[in-house]
Motif scaffolding. Structure first.
Motif, PDB file in Angstrom:
ATOM      1  N   SER A 228      44.110  43.031  48.505  1.00  0.00           N
ATOM      2  CA  SER A 228      43.936  44.450  48.180  1.00  0.00           C
ATOM      3  C   SER A 228      44.317  44.707  46.718  1.00  0.00           C
ATOM      4  CB  SER A 228      44.747  45.334  49.131  1.00  0.00           C
ATOM      5  OG  SER A 228      46.127  45.029  49.038  1.00  0.00           O
ATOM      6  N   VAL A 229      45.349  44.038  46.236  1.00  0.00           N
ATOM      7  CA  VAL A 229      45.738  44.157  44.830  1.00  0.00           C
ATOM      8  C   VAL A 229      44.647  43.561  43.947  1.00  0.00           C
ATOM      9  CG1 VAL A 229      47.396  43.368  43.078  1.00  0.00           C
ATOM     10  CG2 VAL A 229      48.214  44.170  45.304  1.00  0.00           C
ATOM     11  N   GLN A 230      44.131  42.399  44.340  1.00  0.00           N
ATOM     12  CA  GLN A 230      43.075  41.756  43.561  1.00  0.00           C
ATOM     13  C   GLN A 230      41.818  42.623  43.502  1.00  0.00           C
ATOM     14  OE1 GLN A 230      43.114  38.044  45.755  1.00  0.00           O
ATOM     15  NE2 GLN A 230      44.265  37.013  44.141  1.00  0.00           N
ATOM     16  N   THR A 231      41.520  43.307  44.587  1.00  0.00           N
ATOM     17  CA  THR A 231      40.363  44.205  44.606  1.00  0.00           C
ATOM     18  C   THR A 231      40.547  45.341  43.609  1.00  0.00           C
ATOM     19  OG1 THR A 231      39.859  43.677  46.903  1.00  0.00           O
ATOM     20  CG2 THR A 231      38.994  45.758  46.068  1.00  0.00           C
ATOM     21  N   VAL A 232      41.734  45.928  43.599  1.00  0.00           N
ATOM     22  CA  VAL A 232      42.019  47.011  42.652  1.00  0.00           C
ATOM     23  C   VAL A 232      41.946  46.500  41.215  1.00  0.00           C
ATOM     24  CG1 VAL A 232      43.793  48.623  41.838  1.00  0.00           C
ATOM     25  CG2 VAL A 232      43.363  48.374  44.296  1.00  0.00           C
ATOM     26  N   GLU A 233      42.504  45.319  40.980  1.00  0.00           N
ATOM     27  CA  GLU A 233      42.447  44.742  39.635  1.00  0.00           C
ATOM     28  C   GLU A 233      40.994  44.576  39.179  1.00  0.00           C
ATOM     29  OE1 GLU A 233      46.372  41.862  39.522  1.00  0.00           O
ATOM     30  OE2 GLU A 233      44.588  41.202  40.603  1.00  0.00           O
ATOM     31  N   GLY A 234      40.155  44.091  40.089  1.00  0.00           N
ATOM     32  CA  GLY A 234      38.738  43.923  39.759  1.00  0.00           C
ATOM     33  C   GLY A 234      38.077  45.241  39.401  1.00  0.00           C
ATOM     34  N   LYS A 235      38.400  46.279  40.151  1.00  0.00           N
ATOM     35  CA  LYS A 235      37.841  47.609  39.871  1.00  0.00           C
ATOM     36  C   LYS A 235      38.305  48.125  38.510  1.00  0.00           C
ATOM     37  CE  LYS A 235      37.389  49.127  44.678  1.00  0.00           C
ATOM     38  NZ  LYS A 235      37.910  50.041  45.708  1.00  0.00           N
ATOM     39  N   VAL A 236      39.571  47.885  38.205  1.00  0.00           N
ATOM     40  CA  VAL A 236      40.121  48.332  36.925  1.00  0.00           C
ATOM     41  C   VAL A 236      39.409  47.614  35.776  1.00  0.00           C
ATOM     42  CG1 VAL A 236      42.190  48.272  35.455  1.00  0.00           C
ATOM     43  CG2 VAL A 236      42.357  49.019  37.844  1.00  0.00           C
ATOM     44  N   LEU A 237      39.246  46.307  35.888  1.00  0.00           N
ATOM     45  CA  LEU A 237      38.571  45.562  34.825  1.00  0.00           C
ATOM     46  C   LEU A 237      37.127  46.001  34.654  1.00  0.00           C
ATOM     47  CD1 LEU A 237      39.973  41.950  35.245  1.00  0.00           C
ATOM     48  CD2 LEU A 237      40.395  43.542  33.363  1.00  0.00           C
ATOM     49  N   LYS A 238      36.473  46.306  35.761  1.00  0.00           N
ATOM     50  CA  LYS A 238      35.065  46.725  35.682  1.00  0.00           C
ATOM     51  C   LYS A 238      34.903  48.089  35.018  1.00  0.00           C
ATOM     52  CE  LYS A 238      33.357  44.010  39.505  1.00  0.00           C
ATOM     53  NZ  LYS A 238      32.495  43.024  39.181  1.00  0.00           N
ATOM     54  N   LYS A 239      35.985  48.849  34.922  1.00  0.00           N
ATOM     55  CA  LYS A 239      35.932  50.132  34.215  1.00  0.00           C
ATOM     56  C   LYS A 239      35.873  49.944  32.706  1.00  0.00           C
ATOM     57  CE  LYS A 239      37.978  52.995  37.768  1.00  0.00           C
ATOM     58  NZ  LYS A 239      38.949  54.032  38.109  1.00  0.00           N
ATOM     59  N   LEU A 240      36.218  48.738  32.262  1.00  0.00           N
ATOM     60  CA  LEU A 240      36.102  48.403  30.850  1.00  0.00           C
ATOM     61  C   LEU A 240      34.737  47.775  30.603  1.00  0.00           C
ATOM     62  CD1 LEU A 240      39.550  46.648  30.287  1.00  0.00           C
ATOM     63  CD2 LEU A 240      38.956  49.006  29.720  1.00  0.00           C
ATOM     64  N   SER A 241      34.224  47.968  29.427  1.00  0.00           N
ATOM     65  CA  SER A 241      32.954  47.309  29.087  1.00  0.00           C
ATOM     66  C   SER A 241      33.193  45.813  28.995  1.00  0.00           C
ATOM     67  CB  SER A 241      32.421  47.837  27.755  1.00  0.00           C
ATOM     68  OG  SER A 241      33.241  47.379  26.687  1.00  0.00           O
ATOM     69  N   GLU A 242      32.124  45.059  29.096  1.00  0.00           N
ATOM     70  CA  GLU A 242      32.247  43.599  28.977  1.00  0.00           C
ATOM     71  C   GLU A 242      32.872  43.234  27.638  1.00  0.00           C
ATOM     72  OE1 GLU A 242      29.492  39.564  29.095  1.00  0.00           O
ATOM     73  OE2 GLU A 242      28.673  41.449  29.866  1.00  0.00           O
ATOM     74  N   ARG A 243      32.464  43.920  26.609  1.00  0.00           N
ATOM     75  CA  ARG A 243      32.998  43.672  25.262  1.00  0.00           C
ATOM     76  C   ARG A 243      34.497  43.956  25.201  1.00  0.00           C
ATOM     77  NH1 ARG A 243      31.379  42.796  19.766  1.00  0.00           N
ATOM     78  NH2 ARG A 243      33.382  42.796  18.718  1.00  0.00           N
ATOM     79  N   ASP A 244      34.931  45.077  25.795  1.00  0.00           N
ATOM     80  CA  ASP A 244      36.352  45.413  25.814  1.00  0.00           C
ATOM     81  C   ASP A 244      37.158  44.375  26.586  1.00  0.00           C
ATOM     82  OD1 ASP A 244      35.995  47.655  24.253  1.00  0.00           O
ATOM     83  OD2 ASP A 244      36.156  49.085  25.916  1.00  0.00           O
ATOM     84  N   ARG A 245      36.605  43.900  27.699  1.00  0.00           N
ATOM     85  CA  ARG A 245      37.294  42.869  28.473  1.00  0.00           C
ATOM     86  C   ARG A 245      37.440  41.592  27.653  1.00  0.00           C
ATOM     87  NH1 ARG A 245      33.790  44.688  32.664  1.00  0.00           N
ATOM     88  NH2 ARG A 245      32.547  42.806  32.481  1.00  0.00           N
ATOM     89  N   GLU A 246      36.354  41.173  27.014  1.00  0.00           N
ATOM     90  CA  GLU A 246      36.395  39.967  26.183  1.00  0.00           C
ATOM     91  C   GLU A 246      37.410  40.116  25.063  1.00  0.00           C
ATOM     92  OE1 GLU A 246      32.380  39.394  24.852  1.00  0.00           O
ATOM     93  OE2 GLU A 246      31.686  38.749  26.837  1.00  0.00           O
TER      94      GLU A 246
END
Length: 142
Positions: A105-123
């Motif tokens: 459940s924590v990993q799912t939330v983390e994934g959602k949080v990262l997806k709120k950032l653009s690919e460029r921002d994540r990189e």
């Protein structure tokens, strides 16, 4: 620079506290929480020594955490194929259910949080964060 250093340390402490609360909610100490988290990431067996190296835990801390998880019936150990020393960690059925509730459940939330950032921002984030940690380790000679 002092304000930047203060902000950096506050953010690091805030992140630690968020995960500490996740561990506390699960009823586990932090090290046990992270062992289960790492096993869930592999979706298979996790070598105990790999956990120590990649998650920066001492062998003593990891061994104590694993022993407690084994006693709780959440994990079991086997020897890696062809090895008499390298131990692999596996989730028991009880461990699978526990991880579904508290870890994944924590990993799912983390994934959602990262997806709120653009690919460029994540990189950019991962590149900069890795650079900071690498440089910090070199400067402190850890």
């Amino acid at each position: 620079m002092d304000q930047e250093l203060k902000k950096w340390n506050q953010l690091a402490t805030q992140q630690d506290e968020i995960y500490h609360l996740c561990a506390k909610r699960s009823g586990l100490p932090d090290a046990q929480f992270w062992v289960l988290y790492a096993i869930c990431e592999t979706e298979d067996a996790l070598c105990q020594n790999v956990f120590c190296e990649s998650w920066c835990y001492s062998k003593q801390t990891a061994s104590a955490a694993v022993a407690a998880l084994e006693k709780a019936g959440l994990v079991y150990l086997t020897y890696a194929e062809g090895s008499r020393k390298q131990k692999e960690l596996h989730l028991t059925e009880k461990g699978q259910l526990f991880c579904d509730e508290y870890i994944r459940s924590v990993q799912t939330v983390e994934g959602k949080v990262l997806k709120k950032l653009s690919e460029r921002d994540r990189e950019d984030f991962f590149r900069i964060y890795a650079k900071i940690l690498c440089t910090l380790a070199q400067e402190l000679k850890t």
